[in-house]
Design a protein around this motif. Structure first.
Motif, PDB file in Angstrom:
ATOM      1  N   ASP A 209       0.837  -1.199   0.000  1.00  7.19           N
ATOM      2  CA  ASP A 209       0.000   0.000   0.000  1.00  7.19           C
ATOM      3  C   ASP A 209       0.870   1.248   0.000  1.00  7.19           C
ATOM      4  O   ASP A 209       0.544   2.246  -0.648  1.00  7.19           O
ATOM      5  N   TYR A 210       1.976   1.198   0.725  1.00 12.42           N
ATOM      6  CA  TYR A 210       2.893   2.336   0.791  1.00 12.42           C
ATOM      7  C   TYR A 210       3.398   2.706  -0.606  1.00 12.42           C
ATOM      8  O   TYR A 210       3.388   3.883  -0.995  1.00 12.42           O
ATOM      9  N   HIS A 211       3.844   1.712  -1.369  1.00 11.93           N
ATOM     10  CA  HIS A 211       4.345   1.997  -2.718  1.00 11.93           C
ATOM     11  C   HIS A 211       3.227   2.517  -3.615  1.00 11.93           C
ATOM     12  O   HIS A 211       3.430   3.467  -4.381  1.00 11.93           O
ATOM     13  N   LEU A 212       2.038   1.918  -3.513  1.00 13.29           N
ATOM     14  CA  LEU A 212       0.972   2.287  -4.435  1.00 13.29           C
ATOM     15  C   LEU A 212       0.439   3.695  -4.181  1.00 13.29           C
ATOM     16  O   LEU A 212       0.073   4.391  -5.134  1.00 13.29           O
ATOM     17  N   VAL A 213       0.397   4.155  -2.915  1.00 12.77           N
ATOM     18  CA  VAL A 213      -0.063   5.528  -2.698  1.00 12.77           C
ATOM     19  C   VAL A 213       0.960   6.525  -3.234  1.00 12.77           C
ATOM     20  O   VAL A 213       0.594   7.579  -3.774  1.00 12.77           O
ATOM     21  N   HIS A 214       2.245   6.196  -3.120  1.00 15.10           N
ATOM     22  CA  HIS A 214       3.269   7.067  -3.696  1.00 15.10           C
ATOM     23  C   HIS A 214       3.159   7.072  -5.221  1.00 15.10           C
ATOM     24  O   HIS A 214       3.270   8.126  -5.858  1.00 15.10           O
ATOM     25  N   ARG A 215       2.942   5.904  -5.803  1.00 15.85           N
ATOM     26  CA  ARG A 215       2.823   5.820  -7.255  1.00 15.85           C
ATOM     27  C   ARG A 215       1.600   6.586  -7.750  1.00 15.85           C
ATOM     28  O   ARG A 215       1.649   7.266  -8.780  1.00 15.85           O
ATOM     29  N   ALA A 216       0.510   6.516  -7.003  1.00 13.18           N
ATOM     30  CA  ALA A 216      -0.726   7.178  -7.418  1.00 13.18           C
ATOM     31  C   ALA A 216      -0.570   8.689  -7.465  1.00 13.18           C
ATOM     32  O   ALA A 216      -1.229   9.368  -8.254  1.00 13.18           O
ATOM     33  N   GLY A 217       0.307   9.234  -6.615  1.00 17.04           N
ATOM     34  CA  GLY A 217       0.446  10.681  -6.553  1.00 17.04           C
ATOM     35  C   GLY A 217       1.643  11.252  -7.269  1.00 17.04           C
ATOM     36  O   GLY A 217       1.882  12.467  -7.213  1.00 17.04           O
ATOM     37  N   GLN A 218       2.402  10.431  -7.983  1.00 21.66           N
ATOM     38  CA  GLN A 218       3.691  10.901  -8.478  1.00 21.66           C
ATOM     39  C   GLN A 218       3.576  11.990  -9.541  1.00 21.66           C
ATOM     40  O   GLN A 218       4.509  12.782  -9.712  1.00 21.66           O
ATOM     41  N   ASP A 219       2.439  12.087 -10.216  1.00 18.77           N
ATOM     42  CA  ASP A 219       2.291  13.122 -11.242  1.00 18.77           C
ATOM     43  C   ASP A 219       1.365  14.258 -10.805  1.00 18.77           C
ATOM     44  O   ASP A 219       1.084  15.156 -11.595  1.00 18.77           O
ATOM     45  N   HIS A 220       0.913  14.213  -9.559  1.00 15.49           N
ATOM     46  CA  HIS A 220       0.073  15.295  -9.037  1.00 15.49           C
ATOM     47  C   HIS A 220       0.967  16.427  -8.536  1.00 15.49           C
ATOM     48  O   HIS A 220       2.050  16.183  -8.010  1.00 15.49           O
ATOM     49  N   GLU A 221       0.512  17.668  -8.669  1.00 11.03           N
ATOM     50  CA  GLU A 221       1.354  18.804  -8.286  1.00 11.03           C
ATOM     51  C   GLU A 221       1.717  18.763  -6.798  1.00 11.03           C
ATOM     52  O   GLU A 221       2.778  19.261  -6.392  1.00 11.03           O
ATOM     53  N   LEU A 222       0.867  18.169  -5.967  1.00 11.80           N
ATOM     54  CA  LEU A 222       1.153  18.045  -4.537  1.00 11.80           C
ATOM     55  C   LEU A 222       1.518  16.612  -4.153  1.00 11.80           C
ATOM     56  O   LEU A 222       1.535  16.270  -2.973  1.00 11.80           O
ATOM     57  N   LEU A 223       1.818  15.793  -5.142  1.00 11.61           N
ATOM     58  CA  LEU A 223       2.213  14.394  -4.925  1.00 11.61           C
ATOM     59  C   LEU A 223       1.157  13.655  -4.121  1.00 11.61           C
ATOM     60  O   LEU A 223       1.478  12.823  -3.252  1.00 11.61           O
ATOM     61  N   ALA A 224      -0.109  13.919  -4.409  1.00 13.10           N
ATOM     62  CA  ALA A 224      -1.228  13.323  -3.685  1.00 13.10           C
ATOM     63  C   ALA A 224      -1.983  12.355  -4.590  1.00 13.10           C
ATOM     64  O   ALA A 224      -2.258  12.669  -5.752  1.00 13.10           O
ATOM     65  N   GLY A 225      -2.330  11.188  -4.056  1.00 12.23           N
ATOM     66  CA  GLY A 225      -3.070  10.203  -4.827  1.00 12.23           C
ATOM     67  C   GLY A 225      -3.876   9.293  -3.926  1.00 12.23           C
ATOM     68  O   GLY A 225      -3.533   9.092  -2.757  1.00 12.23           O
ATOM     69  N   VAL A 226      -4.946   8.736  -4.467  1.00 14.62           N
ATOM     70  CA  VAL A 226      -5.852   7.882  -3.710  1.00 14.62           C
ATOM     71  C   VAL A 226      -5.747   6.450  -4.209  1.00 14.62           C
ATOM     72  O   VAL A 226      -5.738   6.204  -5.425  1.00 14.62           O
ATOM     73  N   VAL A 227      -5.654   5.480  -3.277  1.00 17.89           N
ATOM     74  CA  VAL A 227      -5.709   4.068  -3.597  1.00 17.89           C
ATOM     75  C   VAL A 227      -6.690   3.397  -2.653  1.00 17.89           C
ATOM     76  O   VAL A 227      -7.079   3.965  -1.623  1.00 17.89           O
ATOM     77  N   GLU A 228      -7.083   2.176  -2.987  1.00 19.26           N
ATOM     78  CA  GLU A 228      -7.999   1.431  -2.125  1.00 19.26           C
ATOM     79  C   GLU A 228      -7.217   0.566  -1.149  1.00 19.26           C
ATOM     80  O   GLU A 228      -6.324  -0.182  -1.540  1.00 19.26           O
ATOM     81  N   VAL A 229      -7.552   0.678   0.131  1.00 24.23           N
ATOM     82  CA  VAL A 229      -6.966  -0.146   1.185  1.00 24.23           C
ATOM     83  C   VAL A 229      -8.110  -0.766   1.970  1.00 24.23           C
ATOM     84  O   VAL A 229      -8.948  -0.039   2.513  1.00 24.23           O
TER      85      VAL A 229
END
Length: 285
Positions: A209-229
């Protein structure tokens, strides 16, 4: 000039308790005497509060269990490179606010590994840096460095990572873990023969989950992304390493903590706010 605001998405809290915590430590709570959700529920019943165990920190508040909770942030420029960073993180809790001034419920440092926001019970199962492994059995492979172009000519791979660019990291996503490890081993063997092991870094990132939330936000201006946990949308927020070093390094040990409050909005609804004030250098303090 007023700070700009941006929507970061929605989370849910079907347990009725919402947690904002340090991403690098979320799975550490699984090793303590009580699960994160139990501690968080106690804090929420008391009107919201701060949780601390070793270096793991979080805040917990009551939230509506039956609806999505909107997350937004005001934006300010980083003193490191001028890129946008979070000034105030704001979460609508879906509950009425009784009125009155904002209530302080604690403070939090900016974790250099990022932050997570989500349902307390869902975060009990969060797989992070503690070695929980990838439930999906998948992984990503990345490689970068001096010989990235030569390695790409030999093995292939596409640009990956934030703001993919010429000469930047290359790799593959969503590979079976065994295949990812075998491919990484071949890359390592190649660079050993190519330049005695120098000039190429190879990484296998299991789908925690740690890797996937980082991956989800990598192209957002605030490095923010949502994943399902555990069936719940959870928001992850990363921090640029340079910005963290300039503004937040040392974290709690150096007094780099920022207030978390409960208040109301214009519609009379409860709001959780985490406020990170503008940076002031030593000469301005």
């Amino acid at each position: 000039m007023a700070e700009a605001a941006t929507d970061l998405g929605f989370v849910t809290a079907p347990s009725g308790v919402l947690v904002l915590g340090m991403a690098g430590w979320i799975d550490f709570w699984q090793e303590t005497d009580q699960p994160l959700s139990v501690r968080a529920a106690d804090a929420a019943r008391a009107g919201g509060g701060h949780l601390l165990e070793d270096e793991a920190e979080a805040v917990a508040v009551a939230a509506a269990a039956d609806r999505p909770l909107a997350v937004r942030a005001t934006v300010q420029p980083s003193p490191f490179d001028g890129a946008p960073t979070i000034g105030v993180l704001e979460v609508g809790l879906g509950l009425p606010w009784a009125g009155g001034p904002e209530l302080a419920i604690g403070d939090l440092p900016v974790d250099r590994c990022g932050m997570v926001l989500g349902d307390a019970r869902a975060l009990d199962s969060f797989t992070g840096l503690g070695g929980g492994g990838a439930r999906s059995g998948l992984a990503d492979v990345r490689y970068w460095g001096l010989h990235v172009e030569a390695a790409c000519a030999e093995f292939g791979g596409t640009p990956v990572g934030r703001a993919a660019y010429q000469g930047g990291p290359r790799g593959w996503r969503d590979l079976p873990l065994a295949q990812a490890r075998e491919l990484a081993d071949r890359l390592v063997a190649w660079v050993d023969g190519h330049d005695r092991g120098r000039g190429l870094v190879v990484s296998v990132d299991e789908h925690t989950d740690y890797h996937l939330v980082h991956r989800a936000g990598q192209d957002h201006e605030l490095l923010a992304g949502v994943v399902e946990v555990a069936g719940c949308p959870v928001l992850g927020i990363d921090w640029d390493p340079g910005d963290h070093s300039v503004r937040h390094a040392g974290e709690r040990d150096f007094g780099q903590v920022y207030p978390v409050t409960l208040g109301g909005d214009a519609a009379g609804q409860a709001v959780l706010r985490w406020t990170i004030p503008p940076y002031e250098d030593d000469g301005e303090r």
